[in-house]
Each structure stands twice: as C-alpha cells, then as structure tokens.
Motif scaffolding. Structure first.
Motif, PDB file in Angstrom:
ATOM      1  N   MET A   1       0.855  -1.175   0.000  1.00 42.21           N
ATOM      2  CA  MET A   1       0.000   0.000   0.000  1.00 42.21           C
ATOM      3  C   MET A   1       0.899   1.237   0.000  1.00 42.21           C
ATOM      4  SD  MET A   1      -2.641   1.151   3.079  1.00 42.21           S
ATOM      5  CE  MET A   1      -2.749  -0.508   3.603  1.00 42.21           C
ATOM      6  N   ALA A   2       0.589   2.187  -0.850  1.00 37.70           N
ATOM      7  CA  ALA A   2       1.375   3.412  -0.923  1.00 37.70           C
ATOM      8  C   ALA A   2       1.114   4.270   0.305  1.00 37.70           C
ATOM      9  CB  ALA A   2       0.998   4.188  -2.189  1.00 37.70           C
ATOM     10  N   PRO A   3       2.133   4.979   0.806  1.00 40.66           N
ATOM     11  CA  PRO A   3       1.953   5.787   2.020  1.00 40.66           C
ATOM     12  C   PRO A   3       0.766   6.732   1.944  1.00 40.66           C
ATOM     13  CG  PRO A   3       4.254   5.752   1.391  1.00 40.66           C
ATOM     14  CD  PRO A   3       3.484   5.055   0.303  1.00 40.66           C
ATOM     15  N   GLU A   4       0.546   7.342   0.782  1.00 42.45           N
ATOM     16  CA  GLU A   4      -0.541   8.311   0.695  1.00 42.45           C
ATOM     17  C   GLU A   4      -1.915   7.683   0.864  1.00 42.45           C
ATOM     18  OE1 GLU A   4       1.123   7.131  -3.233  1.00 42.45           O
ATOM     19  OE2 GLU A   4       1.990   8.126  -1.523  1.00 42.45           O
ATOM     20  N   ASP A   5      -2.018   6.351   0.736  1.00 41.90           N
ATOM     21  CA  ASP A   5      -3.292   5.668   0.927  1.00 41.90           C
ATOM     22  C   ASP A   5      -3.720   5.635   2.388  1.00 41.90           C
ATOM     23  OD1 ASP A   5      -3.421   5.183  -1.775  1.00 41.90           O
ATOM     24  OD2 ASP A   5      -2.668   3.134  -1.629  1.00 41.90           O
ATOM     25  N   TRP A   6      -2.774   5.672   3.317  1.00 44.08           N
ATOM     26  CA  TRP A   6      -3.112   5.571   4.730  1.00 44.08           C
ATOM     27  C   TRP A   6      -2.569   6.737   5.547  1.00 44.08           C
ATOM     28  CZ3 TRP A   6       1.208   5.491   7.713  1.00 44.08           C
ATOM     29  CH2 TRP A   6       2.382   5.032   7.120  1.00 44.08           C
ATOM     30  N   LEU A   7      -1.673   7.494   4.973  1.00 48.28           N
ATOM     31  CA  LEU A   7      -0.997   8.564   5.704  1.00 48.28           C
ATOM     32  C   LEU A   7      -1.832   9.845   5.667  1.00 48.28           C
ATOM     33  CD1 LEU A   7       1.706   8.898   7.208  1.00 48.28           C
ATOM     34  CD2 LEU A   7       2.618   9.869   5.128  1.00 48.28           C
ATOM     35  N   VAL A   8      -2.899   9.843   6.433  1.00 46.85           N
ATOM     36  CA  VAL A   8      -3.791  10.993   6.501  1.00 46.85           C
ATOM     37  C   VAL A   8      -3.765  11.521   7.926  1.00 46.85           C
ATOM     38  CG1 VAL A   8      -6.166  11.797   6.239  1.00 46.85           C
ATOM     39  CG2 VAL A   8      -5.249  10.067   4.670  1.00 46.85           C
ATOM     40  N   PHE A   9      -3.467  12.795   8.057  1.00 48.82           N
ATOM     41  CA  PHE A   9      -3.360  13.398   9.383  1.00 48.82           C
ATOM     42  C   PHE A   9      -4.458  14.423   9.588  1.00 48.82           C
ATOM     43  CE2 PHE A   9       0.913  11.989   8.522  1.00 48.82           C
ATOM     44  CZ  PHE A   9       1.354  11.525   9.740  1.00 48.82           C
ATOM     45  N   GLU A  10      -4.979  14.432  10.788  1.00 48.65           N
ATOM     46  CA  GLU A  10      -5.874  15.503  11.232  1.00 48.65           C
ATOM     47  C   GLU A  10      -5.256  16.032  12.510  1.00 48.65           C
ATOM     48  OE1 GLU A  10      -9.974  14.394  11.536  1.00 48.65           O
ATOM     49  OE2 GLU A  10      -9.882  13.255   9.661  1.00 48.65           O
ATOM     50  N   PHE A  11      -4.839  17.301  12.478  1.00 50.30           N
ATOM     51  CA  PHE A  11      -4.161  17.882  13.629  1.00 50.30           C
ATOM     52  C   PHE A  11      -5.103  18.796  14.395  1.00 50.30           C
ATOM     53  CE2 PHE A  11      -0.633  17.223  10.562  1.00 50.30           C
ATOM     54  CZ  PHE A  11       0.061  16.278  11.291  1.00 50.30           C
ATOM     55  N   ASN A  12      -4.865  18.873  15.718  1.00 54.65           N
ATOM     56  CA  ASN A  12      -5.597  19.816  16.550  1.00 54.65           C
ATOM     57  C   ASN A  12      -4.614  20.851  17.076  1.00 54.65           C
ATOM     58  OD1 ASN A  12      -4.535  19.114  19.276  1.00 54.65           O
ATOM     59  ND2 ASN A  12      -5.513  17.145  18.863  1.00 54.65           N
ATOM     60  N   THR A  13      -5.126  21.842  17.736  1.00 53.54           N
ATOM     61  CA  THR A  13      -4.258  22.915  18.253  1.00 53.54           C
ATOM     62  C   THR A  13      -3.969  22.746  19.736  1.00 53.54           C
ATOM     63  OG1 THR A  13      -6.196  24.303  18.637  1.00 53.54           O
ATOM     64  CG2 THR A  13      -5.055  24.585  16.530  1.00 53.54           C
ATOM     65  N   ARG A  14      -4.425  21.647  20.326  1.00 53.14           N
ATOM     66  CA  ARG A  14      -4.275  21.470  21.767  1.00 53.14           C
ATOM     67  C   ARG A  14      -2.940  20.877  22.186  1.00 53.14           C
ATOM     68  NH1 ARG A  14      -9.243  19.627  20.460  1.00 53.14           N
ATOM     69  NH2 ARG A  14      -8.666  17.464  20.763  1.00 53.14           N
ATOM     70  N   GLU A  15      -2.251  20.204  21.284  1.00 52.91           N
ATOM     71  CA  GLU A  15      -0.981  19.591  21.661  1.00 52.91           C
ATOM     72  C   GLU A  15       0.011  19.726  20.514  1.00 52.91           C
ATOM     73  OE1 GLU A  15      -0.840  15.315  22.214  1.00 52.91           O
ATOM     74  OE2 GLU A  15      -2.549  15.095  20.885  1.00 52.91           O
ATOM     75  N   PRO A  16       1.297  19.599  20.808  1.00 56.87           N
ATOM     76  CA  PRO A  16       2.312  19.745  19.762  1.00 56.87           C
ATOM     77  C   PRO A  16       2.091  18.770  18.604  1.00 56.87           C
ATOM     78  CG  PRO A  16       3.343  19.684  21.929  1.00 56.87           C
ATOM     79  CD  PRO A  16       1.887  19.341  22.126  1.00 56.87           C
ATOM     80  N   VAL A  17       2.331  19.247  17.398  1.00 54.63           N
ATOM     81  CA  VAL A  17       2.106  18.444  16.198  1.00 54.63           C
ATOM     82  C   VAL A  17       2.967  17.178  16.207  1.00 54.63           C
ATOM     83  CG1 VAL A  17       2.349  18.420  13.676  1.00 54.63           C
ATOM     84  CG2 VAL A  17       1.317  20.398  14.814  1.00 54.63           C
ATOM     85  N   TYR A  18       4.212  17.283  16.671  1.00 56.94           N
ATOM     86  CA  TYR A  18       5.075  16.100  16.638  1.00 56.94           C
ATOM     87  C   TYR A  18       4.500  14.968  17.497  1.00 56.94           C
ATOM     88  CZ  TYR A  18       7.345  16.668  21.231  1.00 56.94           C
ATOM     89  OH  TYR A  18       7.618  16.731  22.572  1.00 56.94           O
ATOM     90  N   LEU A  19       3.853  15.305  18.629  1.00 54.66           N
ATOM     91  CA  LEU A  19       3.232  14.276  19.465  1.00 54.66           C
ATOM     92  C   LEU A  19       2.004  13.683  18.781  1.00 54.66           C
ATOM     93  CD1 LEU A  19       3.535  15.837  23.036  1.00 54.66           C
ATOM     94  CD2 LEU A  19       4.896  13.976  22.034  1.00 54.66           C
ATOM     95  N   GLN A  20       1.295  14.516  18.026  1.00 54.41           N
ATOM     96  CA  GLN A  20       0.149  14.020  17.279  1.00 54.41           C
ATOM     97  C   GLN A  20       0.603  13.052  16.184  1.00 54.41           C
ATOM     98  OE1 GLN A  20      -3.013  16.991  16.391  1.00 54.41           O
ATOM     99  NE2 GLN A  20      -1.618  18.437  17.413  1.00 54.41           N
TER     100      GLN A  20
END
Length: 136
Positions: A1-20
C-alpha cells in the motif's frame, strides 16, 4: 500500500504536532495498518505528505526512536520495531489514554461505575453495529 493511501493526518491545536504524529503512527500500528518491520516514509516524505515542517517530522521520528517504536539503522529507511512487547503495549496505551481523557471530562458528574459501564456497553454496541440502534 502506498503511504498516501493511509498517511492521513488531522491535527488539533491542543498539543504539539510532533506528538500528534507519534500518536497517529501508534494508531496505525494498533489497527494493523503498520506491522513489525514495515518501512515508513522518510522524514522529508512525511513532512511533505503531512504538510508539516521538516523539523517537526524530525522531532516526531526522534520521539518514536526514543520510545523504541521505530528503528533506524544507518542510511536505511526507518522501520516499525519488531519488539513484540512494545507493539502489544501500544494498544493498551491508546485505550488507557482515551479512558483517562473521558474520566477527566465526566469527573464532576455524579455517575456510578455500573451506570457508566452500562452506558458504555450500549454506545459500544451501537458503534460496532455501524450506528444502528437495536430495538429493546
């Protein structure tokens, strides 16, 4: 499976992005999208795919290496650890974190354990049935 098929991120503003980012990888491992020994995108690839700063991607990978979630040897691509103990602990960690957050949200509501467990059983059944409520 290609990374773009599963590599979907939804980020919030409550915690650091790297931890998300780290949590997303843990969720993909817990759900079987990533398995022991699987190669993951390079730091640069991740930054592009997730639309994050390359330094943030680097920090996420460093954190995953410190947690022994991924292994990077020399110039080889990073891989998901083969350490079964670590892999088994990920699911438990995610569930415990969710329960802790839930309990913090309801701590001021006077609800007994049995009432809470019954409500969780009912809601869980609805979710597992695809959102359809059964007639009692």
């Amino acid at each position: 499976m290609a990374p773009e098929d599963w590599l979907v991120f939804e980020f919030n503003t409550r915690e650091p992005v790297y931890l998300q980012v780290v949590r997303h990888f843990k969720q993909w491992i817990a759900t079987g999208r990533l398995k022991a020994g699987d190669t993951i995108p390079s730091r640069r690839e991740l930054a592009v795919l997730a639309k994050i700063n390359p330094n943030t991607a680097q920090r996420a990978y460093r954190e995953m290496e410190e947690q022994r979630l991924i292994v990077t040897e020399g110039n080889s691509p990073s891989r998901i650890t083969g350490d079964e103990r670590i892999l088994r602990s990920i699911r438990t960690e995610l569930i415990e974190d969710a329960v802790d957050q839930f309990l913090m949200l309801i701590k001021h509501i006077d609800v007994g354990t049995e009432e809470l467990l019954e409500l969780i059983r009912q809601k869980h059944a609805v979710i597992r049935s695809g959102g359809r409520r059964s007639n009692d």
